[in-house]
Design a protein around this motif. Sequence first.
Motif, PDB file in Angstrom:
ATOM      1  N   ARG A  21       0.888  -1.279   0.035  1.00 51.03           N
ATOM      2  CA  ARG A  21       0.054   0.006   0.042  1.00 51.03           C
ATOM      3  C   ARG A  21       0.918   1.337   0.056  1.00 51.03           C
ATOM      4  O   ARG A  21       0.261   2.399  -0.641  1.00 51.03           O
ATOM      5  CB  ARG A  21      -0.913  -0.123   1.271  1.00 51.03           C
ATOM      6  CG  ARG A  21      -1.746   1.125   1.070  1.00 51.03           C
ATOM      7  CD  ARG A  21      -3.027   0.788   2.198  1.00 51.03           C
ATOM      8  NE  ARG A  21      -2.296   1.000   3.648  1.00 51.03           N
ATOM      9  CZ  ARG A  21      -1.931   1.769   4.406  1.00 51.03           C
ATOM     10  NH1 ARG A  21      -2.209   3.104   4.132  1.00 51.03           N
ATOM     11  NH2 ARG A  21      -1.309   1.737   5.869  1.00 51.03           N
ATOM     12  N   GLU A  22       1.931   1.129   0.458  1.00 47.53           N
ATOM     13  CA  GLU A  22       2.792   2.308   0.273  1.00 47.53           C
ATOM     14  C   GLU A  22       2.887   3.108  -0.987  1.00 47.53           C
ATOM     15  O   GLU A  22       2.951   4.160  -0.915  1.00 47.53           O
ATOM     16  CB  GLU A  22       4.162   1.750   0.803  1.00 47.53           C
ATOM     17  CG  GLU A  22       5.437   3.112   1.192  1.00 47.53           C
ATOM     18  CD  GLU A  22       6.866   2.479   1.529  1.00 47.53           C
ATOM     19  OE1 GLU A  22       7.442   3.144   1.751  1.00 47.53           O
ATOM     20  OE2 GLU A  22       6.998   1.110   1.326  1.00 47.53           O
ATOM     21  N   PHE A  23       3.188   2.163  -2.095  1.00 49.35           N
ATOM     22  CA  PHE A  23       3.198   3.033  -3.246  1.00 49.35           C
ATOM     23  C   PHE A  23       2.249   2.363  -4.301  1.00 49.35           C
ATOM     24  O   PHE A  23       2.031   3.042  -5.620  1.00 49.35           O
ATOM     25  CB  PHE A  23       4.577   2.720  -3.981  1.00 49.35           C
ATOM     26  CG  PHE A  23       5.737   3.461  -2.956  1.00 49.35           C
ATOM     27  CD1 PHE A  23       5.573   4.842  -2.624  1.00 49.35           C
ATOM     28  CD2 PHE A  23       6.639   2.707  -2.504  1.00 49.35           C
ATOM     29  CE1 PHE A  23       6.736   5.336  -1.957  1.00 49.35           C
ATOM     30  CE2 PHE A  23       7.572   3.384  -1.669  1.00 49.35           C
ATOM     31  CZ  PHE A  23       7.497   4.670  -1.348  1.00 49.35           C
ATOM     32  N   CYS A  24       1.604   1.283  -4.162  1.00 51.16           N
ATOM     33  CA  CYS A  24       0.940   0.612  -5.324  1.00 51.16           C
ATOM     34  C   CYS A  24      -0.607   0.686  -5.028  1.00 51.16           C
ATOM     35  O   CYS A  24      -1.126   0.915  -4.067  1.00 51.16           O
ATOM     36  CB  CYS A  24       1.202  -1.079  -4.994  1.00 51.16           C
ATOM     37  SG  CYS A  24       0.033  -1.899  -6.427  1.00 51.16           S
ATOM     38  N   LYS A  25      -1.526   1.200  -6.138  1.00 48.73           N
ATOM     39  CA  LYS A  25      -2.739   1.317  -6.188  1.00 48.73           C
ATOM     40  C   LYS A  25      -3.491   0.168  -5.781  1.00 48.73           C
ATOM     41  O   LYS A  25      -4.752   0.515  -5.430  1.00 48.73           O
ATOM     42  CB  LYS A  25      -3.151   1.879  -7.610  1.00 48.73           C
ATOM     43  CG  LYS A  25      -3.182   0.877  -8.607  1.00 48.73           C
ATOM     44  CD  LYS A  25      -3.620   1.481  -9.814  1.00 48.73           C
ATOM     45  CE  LYS A  25      -3.633   0.498 -11.138  1.00 48.73           C
ATOM     46  NZ  LYS A  25      -4.092   1.028 -12.574  1.00 48.73           N
ATOM     47  N   PHE A  26      -3.004  -1.012  -5.921  1.00 52.13           N
ATOM     48  CA  PHE A  26      -3.889  -2.151  -5.561  1.00 52.13           C
ATOM     49  C   PHE A  26      -3.880  -2.529  -4.030  1.00 52.13           C
ATOM     50  O   PHE A  26      -4.344  -3.297  -3.488  1.00 52.13           O
ATOM     51  CB  PHE A  26      -3.226  -3.296  -6.391  1.00 52.13           C
ATOM     52  CG  PHE A  26      -3.900  -3.117  -7.642  1.00 52.13           C
ATOM     53  CD1 PHE A  26      -4.918  -3.098  -8.434  1.00 52.13           C
ATOM     54  CD2 PHE A  26      -2.605  -3.029  -8.854  1.00 52.13           C
ATOM     55  CE1 PHE A  26      -5.320  -3.013  -9.945  1.00 52.13           C
ATOM     56  CE2 PHE A  26      -2.772  -2.831  -9.994  1.00 52.13           C
ATOM     57  CZ  PHE A  26      -4.033  -2.657 -10.492  1.00 52.13           C
ATOM     58  N   GLY A  27      -2.658  -1.944  -3.475  1.00 58.07           N
ATOM     59  CA  GLY A  27      -2.136  -2.508  -2.172  1.00 58.07           C
ATOM     60  C   GLY A  27      -3.411  -2.183  -0.913  1.00 58.07           C
ATOM     61  O   GLY A  27      -3.726  -1.010  -0.937  1.00 58.07           O
ATOM     62  N   ILE A  28      -3.577  -3.223  -0.419  1.00 57.98           N
ATOM     63  CA  ILE A  28      -4.348  -2.918   0.822  1.00 57.98           C
ATOM     64  C   ILE A  28      -3.722  -2.989   2.127  1.00 57.98           C
ATOM     65  O   ILE A  28      -4.439  -1.996   2.904  1.00 57.98           O
ATOM     66  CB  ILE A  28      -5.613  -4.217   0.929  1.00 57.98           C
ATOM     67  CG1 ILE A  28      -6.450  -4.181  -0.315  1.00 57.98           C
ATOM     68  CG2 ILE A  28      -6.550  -4.072   2.052  1.00 57.98           C
ATOM     69  CD1 ILE A  28      -7.069  -5.626  -0.501  1.00 57.98           C
ATOM     70  N   THR A  29      -2.660  -3.373   2.130  1.00 59.11           N
ATOM     71  CA  THR A  29      -1.803  -3.319   3.386  1.00 59.11           C
ATOM     72  C   THR A  29      -0.645  -2.927   3.052  1.00 59.11           C
ATOM     73  O   THR A  29       0.093  -3.121   1.900  1.00 59.11           O
ATOM     74  CB  THR A  29      -1.790  -4.682   3.949  1.00 59.11           C
ATOM     75  OG1 THR A  29      -1.144  -5.880   2.971  1.00 59.11           O
ATOM     76  CG2 THR A  29      -3.170  -5.429   4.527  1.00 59.11           C
ATOM     77  N   GLU A  30      -0.157  -2.356   4.111  1.00 56.60           N
ATOM     78  CA  GLU A  30       1.705  -2.108   3.931  1.00 56.60           C
ATOM     79  C   GLU A  30       2.684  -3.482   3.831  1.00 56.60           C
ATOM     80  O   GLU A  30       2.143  -4.248   4.984  1.00 56.60           O
ATOM     81  CB  GLU A  30       1.937  -0.889   4.992  1.00 56.60           C
ATOM     82  CG  GLU A  30       3.207  -0.096   4.678  1.00 56.60           C
ATOM     83  CD  GLU A  30       4.185  -0.943   5.205  1.00 56.60           C
ATOM     84  OE1 GLU A  30       5.274  -0.745   4.249  1.00 56.60           O
ATOM     85  OE2 GLU A  30       4.570  -1.720   6.180  1.00 56.60           O
ATOM     86  N   THR A  31       3.444  -3.531   3.283  1.00 60.65           N
ATOM     87  CA  THR A  31       4.132  -4.514   3.321  1.00 60.65           C
ATOM     88  C   THR A  31       5.675  -4.511   3.664  1.00 60.65           C
ATOM     89  O   THR A  31       6.131  -5.320   4.476  1.00 60.65           O
ATOM     90  CB  THR A  31       3.947  -5.217   1.958  1.00 60.65           C
ATOM     91  OG1 THR A  31       4.447  -4.419   0.955  1.00 60.65           O
ATOM     92  CG2 THR A  31       2.607  -5.915   1.600  1.00 60.65           C
ATOM     93  N   LYS A  32       6.357  -3.746   2.832  1.00 66.25           N
ATOM     94  CA  LYS A  32       7.887  -3.662   2.855  1.00 66.25           C
ATOM     95  C   LYS A  32       8.373  -3.504   4.423  1.00 66.25           C
ATOM     96  O   LYS A  32       9.091  -4.284   4.917  1.00 66.25           O
ATOM     97  CB  LYS A  32       8.479  -2.760   1.888  1.00 66.25           C
ATOM     98  CG  LYS A  32       8.577  -3.152   0.569  1.00 66.25           C
ATOM     99  CD  LYS A  32       9.523  -4.414   0.320  1.00 66.25           C
ATOM    100  CE  LYS A  32       9.505  -4.953  -1.267  1.00 66.25           C
ATOM    101  NZ  LYS A  32      10.473  -5.937  -1.314  1.00 66.25           N
ATOM    102  N   GLU A  33       8.042  -2.281   4.713  1.00 69.72           N
ATOM    103  CA  GLU A  33       8.646  -1.961   6.252  1.00 69.72           C
ATOM    104  C   GLU A  33       8.067  -2.752   7.188  1.00 69.72           C
ATOM    105  O   GLU A  33       8.575  -3.331   8.087  1.00 69.72           O
ATOM    106  CB  GLU A  33       8.274  -0.434   6.536  1.00 69.72           C
ATOM    107  CG  GLU A  33       9.061   0.560   5.620  1.00 69.72           C
ATOM    108  CD  GLU A  33      10.419   0.027   5.554  1.00 69.72           C
ATOM    109  OE1 GLU A  33      11.000   0.120   6.725  1.00 69.72           O
ATOM    110  OE2 GLU A  33      11.114   0.548   4.591  1.00 69.72           O
ATOM    111  N   TYR A  34       6.911  -3.126   6.958  1.00 71.40           N
ATOM    112  CA  TYR A  34       6.217  -4.171   7.830  1.00 71.40           C
ATOM    113  C   TYR A  34       6.654  -5.465   7.939  1.00 71.40           C
ATOM    114  O   TYR A  34       7.057  -6.158   9.062  1.00 71.40           O
ATOM    115  CB  TYR A  34       4.756  -4.250   7.568  1.00 71.40           C
ATOM    116  CG  TYR A  34       3.913  -5.542   8.161  1.00 71.40           C
ATOM    117  CD1 TYR A  34       3.483  -5.355   9.690  1.00 71.40           C
ATOM    118  CD2 TYR A  34       3.623  -6.518   7.518  1.00 71.40           C
ATOM    119  CE1 TYR A  34       3.159  -6.433   9.980  1.00 71.40           C
ATOM    120  CE2 TYR A  34       2.891  -7.349   8.222  1.00 71.40           C
ATOM    121  CZ  TYR A  34       2.547  -7.575   9.414  1.00 71.40           C
ATOM    122  OH  TYR A  34       2.012  -8.593  10.257  1.00 71.40           O
TER     123      TYR A  34
END
Length: 524
Positions: free
Chosen positions: A394-407
Amino acid sequence: MAENELSAVEQLKASRNPLKVIEDIYKEAQEGIPLSADYIGLLKWYGMYPHINGDETEDKKYFMKRIKLVDTKMNLEQLEVMAKIGQEYAQGLVDFTDRQNVQFHFIQIKDMPAILDLLESVGLTSRMASGDGPRPIMTSAIGGIDPEEIIDASYLVKEVDTYFDANEDRFCNFPRKYKIGISGCGRHTAAHEIQDVAFTAFKNKNDEVLFDLTLAGGLSKSKQIAYRANRYVKAEQVKDVAVVCAEIFRDHGNRANRNKARVRHLVNEWGLEKFVAEIETRLGYELQEGLVEPKITSFENRNHFGIHAAKQEGESFIGFATNSGRVAGEDFKAMSDICNKYNAAGLSLTSTQNFIIYGVKTQDAQALADEIDALGYPYNPSPFRARLQSCTGREFCKFGITETKEYAKKVVLELEEKNPDFKENLMIAISGCGNGCSHPQISDIGFVGTKVRDEEGNRVEGYDVILGGHLQGEKGSRIAHKTGVKVTATKLVDFVGDLIASYQADNLGQTTFKDYLNTVELSK
């Protein structure tokens, strides 16, 4: 428009002049004019995607930029330039992808002329790094270096990529992206089972090197393990087969429904036999029949971590793990400096968001390995760090529902801290949405981003849990199965820990955690 006539966008793609496009985009951006769909399509062709989420006004001026590494490798000059871009233009935010590319974030249009000049100065490009055309070819990260490889297929990768690049006017109007794998790796690290078209080297009983042809693999929502075409391909035939498969997809792929616009859908619609027959018709000759699948390495053994003797006398290569594929800009620069210090040949990217430093003098290997390890990139990683993948989220992607990388980076640290004695091979993938760009569909434990209710009934970030994915050829591969279980993001680490504890208490007759995950039934 006539069937073979190129649109204005396609003509501009084929013009090899991105600066004109960039100048127009920048001028309109300065005037407050929103990006048109045509401009967005052109930017994708040059490896750029707008940052979608984040601050509604500030974030719109930033882009993600993907750089194509033709054979997954960066020599010392290229590595230095890439590190410079990461620090000076990407705000220090760099990702290694599972397609063996580098992604930079926070790129601005105004900086693109300088970035393109830097890339060109060391023979790198972002053209055809994304968009609806041939994507960068998956291959071994240590082609030509590994003494155990079946064949160094690097020259074939370059030959096919060069052909598509030189003839992009014929291959810039695909229904959608086209993904190829060409590899001579003895451990099958290029994951041929999930490529649209793949060529996997093996030796027959006469010690002749051939390539097993597989078709119609892919993940995302319409996930599918590739079919064997029951054809063997000689090295000198690889380029021609790759090209005619691309032509078939270009000419017959579904253009009415983007969700059906992949090679696998065309193969499923036609049937494998018809697709193979069309390949041979366009080739003008029949390929060698190949009914027997080569022996394929199990997914958990497709790693090259640690220090290894190289094919070149007196040299070694060293495999390191990232944490979920993200590399700080200052770390990228430090990697470049360390490689220069020891006069290593360069750095290459694996298909698991990790990297290998190659061309290291054997007497320097341990010292170099220790310096990279000290940066936080171990050569003997924990099972959690070795194979945990995450998407952009979700940080950068329009499809992202959740934050992933830093998480995901925090997840790795917590899993290591809470499960220090767990040593079995394990692949975990955290995806921000159902498209699954981090490959949860083939992971031992896959987490697919969604919204869930917490204990107070609030809608919060969470994950659907899928288990038991695996790759090992056509017959031995499996897509992860849905469990029906959802976990909140705050409970994910405890969920994995509970799975490990339940396995240690009762393994259900299984000898590995991996097999246990494909057997256990979870309480919903």
